[in-house]
Every structure is written in C-alpha cells, then in structure tokens.
Design a protein around this motif. Structure first.
Motif, PDB file in Angstrom:
ATOM      1  N   PHE A 185      58.972  19.202 -45.297  1.00 56.71           N
ATOM      2  CA  PHE A 185      57.905  19.496 -44.638  1.00 56.71           C
ATOM      3  C   PHE A 185      57.343  18.583 -43.680  1.00 56.71           C
ATOM      4  N   ILE A 222      59.329  19.379 -40.479  1.00 59.77           N
ATOM      5  CA  ILE A 222      58.790  20.563 -39.800  1.00 59.77           C
ATOM      6  C   ILE A 222      57.516  19.948 -38.841  1.00 59.77           C
ATOM      7  N   PHE A 272      57.143  20.591 -34.986  1.00 64.56           N
ATOM      8  CA  PHE A 272      56.290  21.366 -34.447  1.00 64.56           C
ATOM      9  C   PHE A 272      55.287  20.570 -33.526  1.00 64.56           C
ATOM     10  N   THR A 303      54.318  20.988 -29.810  1.00 62.52           N
ATOM     11  CA  THR A 303      52.946  21.354 -29.188  1.00 62.52           C
ATOM     12  C   THR A 303      52.393  20.281 -28.339  1.00 62.52           C
ATOM     13  N   PHE A 317      44.679  24.522 -32.716  1.00 65.35           N
ATOM     14  CA  PHE A 317      44.928  25.087 -33.697  1.00 65.35           C
ATOM     15  C   PHE A 317      46.106  24.900 -34.617  1.00 65.35           C
ATOM     16  N   PRO A 318      47.316  24.772 -33.940  1.00 65.99           N
ATOM     17  CA  PRO A 318      48.625  24.151 -34.366  1.00 65.99           C
ATOM     18  C   PRO A 318      48.258  22.456 -34.672  1.00 65.99           C
ATOM     19  N   ILE A 378      46.808  22.306 -38.376  1.00 67.50           N
ATOM     20  CA  ILE A 378      47.792  22.603 -39.387  1.00 67.50           C
ATOM     21  C   ILE A 378      48.567  21.447 -39.382  1.00 67.50           C
ATOM     22  N   ILE A 379      49.285  21.157 -38.596  1.00 67.30           N
ATOM     23  CA  ILE A 379      50.494  20.036 -38.428  1.00 67.30           C
ATOM     24  C   ILE A 379      50.087  18.963 -39.110  1.00 67.30           C
ATOM     25  N   LEU A 382      47.382  18.489 -41.318  1.00 71.21           N
ATOM     26  CA  LEU A 382      47.122  18.716 -42.770  1.00 71.21           C
ATOM     27  C   LEU A 382      48.392  18.803 -43.431  1.00 71.21           C
ATOM     28  N   MET A 383      49.478  19.431 -42.782  1.00 70.56           N
ATOM     29  CA  MET A 383      50.756  19.553 -43.436  1.00 70.56           C
ATOM     30  C   MET A 383      51.502  18.066 -43.405  1.00 70.56           C
ATOM     31  N   LEU A 429      49.872  16.240 -46.311  1.00 69.48           N
ATOM     32  CA  LEU A 429      50.293  16.877 -47.829  1.00 69.48           C
ATOM     33  C   LEU A 429      51.692  16.385 -48.137  1.00 69.48           C
TER      34      LEU A 429
END
Lengths: 147, 495
Positions: free
Chosen positions: A14, A17, A21, A25, A42-43, A46-47, A49-50, A53
């Motif tokens: 993850f 990934i 990304f 971006t 927006f990406p 998410i990136i 947060l990902m 985590l």
C-alpha cells in the motif's frame, strides 16, 4: 504465512501504491481558477491517508512478528488455486486471438481439470453445455457479439 | 403517490415483467440456498444479463433476486446447518435442531412464511418512507450531497469486519481507483497511462471480480469438501396455531428488519440477530431458543427479509448504498442510464414505483414458490463446489465481456478478482472498496462544486444545516470505533 508478516507485506504494498500515485499526482496541472480544488487535491488527500494507514499496518506487522498466538493465513489446495488463476489468465489471453467459442472449448475443460474434476464425460458435458448456454442466452437472446 | 403505485402495479403485470419477477425469484432461491454464494454475488452475476434489457424488467428481476436470495439462505440453514447467506445464521440455531428431530417441513414452512411476511410489511414501510425522503432530498445541493457521501463512507467503520485500519485502507484503495480517468470537473486525465484508462476503471467488472471471481478461488480451496446430506422434507403445511402464538415476533421482526436495513452499513445479518435476541428476551421460555424453538426461526427470517426493502430506501431516495448488494444495484441502475436518488422519482418514476409494486407482489408469490419449491432449491447443495466454481468463473468472464464488448473489462474483472482474493486472505474487506467506488465520485464532484459556489471557501459546507449535521454524525461515526479499537488493543496489551 503468519498474519503479522501478511500485514507487513500488505502495508509495504500500500505504501508503494501511495508513493507511485503521489509521483504521478505531482505531474497533474494546477487548478484552473482559485475557487476550484483542481485535479490533484482529492488524490493527494487519499494518498496521504493511505500512506499513514500503510505505515500503521507496517508498524503492527513488525510489532506482532514475535507473537506466537497470531492467526495463520492458509491457502487450502494451493496448487489448484494457482492453476485456476493461470488457466483463466490464459483463457482471457486466448479469447481475442482465437475467438470466444474456441478458447472456451479449450480452456473450460482444462480449468475444470485444474479445479479437481477428473471425469472426462462430465467435463465434456459441462463444457458443451456452457457453450450452448453462452450461444443461446448471450449471443442469440441478448445479442452480445462475442469475439 | 397511490396513483404512481397503481401505475407501478400495472407495469409489473405486463408479461415480460412477470417473467422477470419469476426468474429473479427462482435464481435468487438457488443462489441463496448455495452456501458461499451471497445475494451480492448473485446480483453481480446476473447484471450482465440485464445489459440489453429495458430498465423496469431488469431492475425488478435484480430486486426479486436480492430478496429471494435472503429467503433461500434459510433453507440450507434449516436442512443442513449451513446458512446459505450470512443473515440466515440465526435461523440455523433453531431450524437445524427442528430438522434433526424430524420437523424439517414445519421449520421450513415457518421460515418461508416469516420471510414472506417480513418482506411484505417492510415493502409497505418502504413505500411510505422512501417517497417523503426523496421529496426532502430534492432540495439538496452540492454541500448536502458531499456530506451524504462522507456519511456513507464513514459507515465503512461498521463494515470493516474487525480491523478499522484495514477497512479504511480498502476504502482508500477504492477511492484511488475512481480517480483514474478523466477529472470529473475539468476533464484533465489523471493516472491514465493507457488509452483504456481514460474512461476510468469500469465499476461493474471490478465488482464482479471483487465479489464473484474472488469467491471462485475460495470455492476452489474448498472443492474437496463433500456435499452435505440432505434430509427428506416431510410435513410442509401451514401451522396456523404456531403462527398465532408468535404474532408479536412476526410484528416486531419486520419492523426491526426495516429499521436496521435503512441504516447504511447495518443490513440483514445484524437485523436477524437483533430480532432473534429480542424474541428470546421477550419469550416466556427463553431457554428453549437454540434448541428448536420455531419462534427463533420466525424472528430471524422476518427480520432479515425485512432488511432488504429497508436497504432499498437510502438507495432509491438518496442514491446511497448501505450494503454491498445495494452498491451493486446502483451499478445496475447506472448501466441502464439511471441515476439513483431523489431525481429518479421525478425523471423516471416508473422505476421506483415498479420496484415497490414488484416487492409487494413478489412477497406472497415467493412464499408460495418457497413452500412448493424448497425440496428442489435445496438440491443445489448437491452440486460439487469445483463445478460450481468453474461455472461461476466462466460467467464472470462472459459477463464482464458483455459489459462493454471489449477485453479491457474482462481484465479489470480478473485483476479485481485476484486483488479481492488477496484482500480477503489478509482480512481487508471488499465491501469498503466497492462503497468507495460508488461514493467517491459523488464526494469529489460535490465537494468541488460546493467550493466553487462559495468562492473557494468551505463556508457552504458548514452553513447548510443538513450538511453540517451529516458531517458531525460522520465524524462521530468514524471516531467512536477508533476509540473503541484503541481501548480494546490497550486492554489486550495489558492482559
């Protein structure tokens, strides 16, 4: 495989990934006007947060590595699972080359064999039956042009 | 409302729609009766058959499949102690002991009648609640829709099946997938390194892979398991005296089912357990629950079938999927060129009203079919798992090809399946991925629209009361499980 190791590996995947990304971006253009967020914000959220985590998962994986009570991930009939994945992969590759019907005629019996069905008559009947079903339902009734 | 409903009934009584209701019901029963195949997998597998169909027959077939699959789950739960659907697990507690003492017919009859009753009452509740919600939602702007999407995603915490971190990671993965393709506001390509990716990741093939193809691989793992022995079913007949005794359970079950079903993220499984526990709590003989008490079956089945129309309320009225099956149904609606949400009631009223009519009509029809067909439906468990797995795999390939008549969709399905299998192995749930794929687009577009409207400041999001309330509830929904998980982990560490 122990769950901690699986968590460690999935965390790393993850994170990779997220990094891939993120680099893509960076190349996105800025917002067209001041009131819009633009295509990148927006990406980015998410990136971000990902990545956080994924780090939590990696930390958990490292921390729990020595725990003897952790669950173990098992794949029953591992060879069959891998062979079925391989069979479907080849089937999908064959479809545009030799057409739906011939590729199904070749692949379906092989996948059935990989799945554990060893009776030739059953395999032939099932493969033939499925082709008939595809022809009647998808080709004739629903009008889907199969390759 | 009643005029439109009457129109809905006249639509579903057209021969092609009646055939679709019948077909959806039969297929749903078989899918539900087969342990491993859930209603969501059934809907995903049947969607490709609807691509060339008209909207009304396509949707009524899928909705009838959804509800019949919940019915079917109880049949195998009673006869072989193997719940066909997760929601039928509570049914097995009393159903199987009854079957073991030779009362399989009685248990099945109670289960089917309670299911039919549950879905009928719940469908009526749906008619009276979904329409006012949709009317209220007509005034929603980008701020409310953004808040709704955030609220929908915050419910992932309840779908995370154990690990919140993994559930949210699954959500991030789904959100990242939907950013691939054209930017929805400016039309700038994002992460589209091949021509096919310009159109984005197709939702339906991805979810066919995530749910159905990943399940194929699990079936292959269990292909050596021997099919369970099916007992002979004797004594199917309506036990009026028993039903009379459990009238309170039959009233409570559908109401619990509907109320729980409406809450996105809750669903049929939670509904059936709550209803079961409530029936046990209210009973004069609670000790008989779990040993073959027919009331336990009625409580579980009336609630899990009641939850299906409940789950359709936020889907139809707001465009928010609360469960995997509802998310897939949204995909089916989109394929038909329809946008679920309040505008569906204005632009295409024939769709929601036909669904309402189909649900009301299908309840008694399903009961009759269930009573007469239980002996046949249970035979599906005799199909060897390896054969079923390969047939499902072949349908996933065929179905995803039919989605856009190209191989790109088939590859998306295949990759989605392998990823879904690996995710499930490491306990990352697939449902948040799908939910994020449905709600992510709605979230980004409406956030950006809201910001453009308010000149780049988040003022609009906090000045609209409904949006503000939804955002606050979302934060609470997200934070409470985080604190709970933190406390549990801390307690475990101390122990």
């Amino acid at each position: 495989m122990k769950m901690a190791l699986a968590e460690l590996i999935s965390g790393i995947v993850f994170l990779i990934i997220a990094i891939v990304f993120f680099t893509m971006t960076l190349k996105l253009p800025p917002p067209m006007n001041q009131s819009d967020l633009g295509p990148a914000t927006f990406p980015y959220i998410i990136i971000f947060l990902m990545a956080i985590l994924a780090c939590v998962l990696i930390y958990r994986g490292v921390k729990e590595r020595e725990n003897t009570k952790q669950p173990v991930i098992k794949i029953k009939r591992q060879n069959s699972v891998l062979l079925v994945i391989l069979g479907v992969f080849i089937y999908i590759n064959l479809m545009p080359i030799i057409g739906y019907y011939i590729s199904t005629l070749i692949s379906l019996p092989v996948i059935l064999w990989f799945a554990g069905e060893k009776k030739p008559i059953k395999i032939a009947l099932l493969s033939g039956g499925f082709l008939l079903f595809a022809k009647v339902v998808f080709d004739m009734l629903l009008g889907v042009p199969l390759p | 409302m009643f005029e439109q409903l009457a129109l809905g009934f006249s639509t579903i009584f057209q021969p092609d729609n009646l055939i679709m209701i019948f077909l959806g019901t039969i297929v749903g029963y078989f899918i539900g009766a087969m342990p491993g195949l859930t209603p969501s997998i059934g809907i995903a597998l049947l969607i490709p058959f609807t691509f060339t169909m008209e909207s009304v027959p396509a949707m009524v077939m899928l909705v009838c499949l959804y509800i019949a699959a919940e019915y079917g789950g109880g049949i195998t739960a009673i006869l072989i102690n193997a719940p066909g659907t997760p929601a039928a697990a509570a049914t097995a507690l009393d159903g199987y002991p009854m079957a073991k003492r030779g009362e399989a017919g009685k248990a099945l009859t109670i289960s089917i009648i309670a299911s039919g009753w549950g879905s009928l009452i719940s469908s009526i509740l749906l008619v009276f609640t979904a329409i006012p919600i949709a009317k209220a939602a007509l005034n929603f702007g980008p701020a409310e829709y953004f808040a709704l999407a955030v609220f929908g995603l915050s419910l992932i915490t309840s779908l995370s099946e154990g690990s919140l971190v993994k559930g949210i990671l699954g959500m991030c993965f789904g959100l990242l997938l939907i950013t691939i393709g054209m930017d929805p506001v400016n039309g700038v390509p994002r992460f589209a390194f091949t021509n096919s990716l310009f159109g984005g990741v197709p939702f339906l093939p991805a979810l066919i892979g995530l749910f159905a193809f990943s399940e194929v691989l699990f079936m292959i793992e269990n292909a050596d398991d021997e099919p369970a022995e099916v007992q002979k079913i004797k004594g199917i007949g309506i036990p009026f005296s028993i039903l009379k005794k459990m009238k309170l359970t039959l009233i409570r079950g559908p109401i619990i089912g509907y109320a729980v079903g409406v809450i996105p993220g809750a669903g049929a499984t939670i509904a059936s357990w709550i209803s079961y526990n409530e029936a046990k709590r209210a009973s004069k003989e609670p000790e008989t629950f779990g040993t073959g008490n027919p009331e336990g079956i009625a409580a579980s089945e009336s609630a899990n079938n009641g939850a299906v129309p409940g789950a359709l309320a936020p889907l139809l009225a707001l465009g928010i999927p609360g469960s995997a099956s509802a998310a897939i149904l949204i995909g089916a609606l989109t394929i038909q060129g329809l946008q679920p949400g309040p505008l569906l009631f204005v632009k295409h009223p024939e769709i929601p009203y036909s669904i309402f009519a189909a649900l009301i009509f299908a309840a008694p029809m399903m009961t009759i079919l269930g009573l007469f067909g239980a002996r046949v439906f249970v035979k599906v468990t005799l199909i060897p798992t390896r054969i079923l797995a390969v047939v499902v795999a072949a349908i996933t390939v065929l179905g995803s090809y039919a989605y856009s008549n190209d191989m790109y969709s088939v590859w998306v399905m295949f990759l989605g399946g392998v990823v879904g299998y690996v995710f499930r192995k490491v306990k990352i749930p697939n449902t948040p991925v799908v939910l994020a794929m449905v709600l992510g687009f709605m979230m980004e577009v409406n956030l950006r629209r809201a910001l453009i409207t308010s000149g780049g400041t988040p003022e609009l999001l906090f000045s609209r009361p409904i949006a503000l309330i939804l955002l606050i509830v979302s934060v609470i929904t997200l934070i409470v499980p985080v604190i709970k998980e933190y406390k549990t982990n801390k307690r475990k560490a101390v122990a």
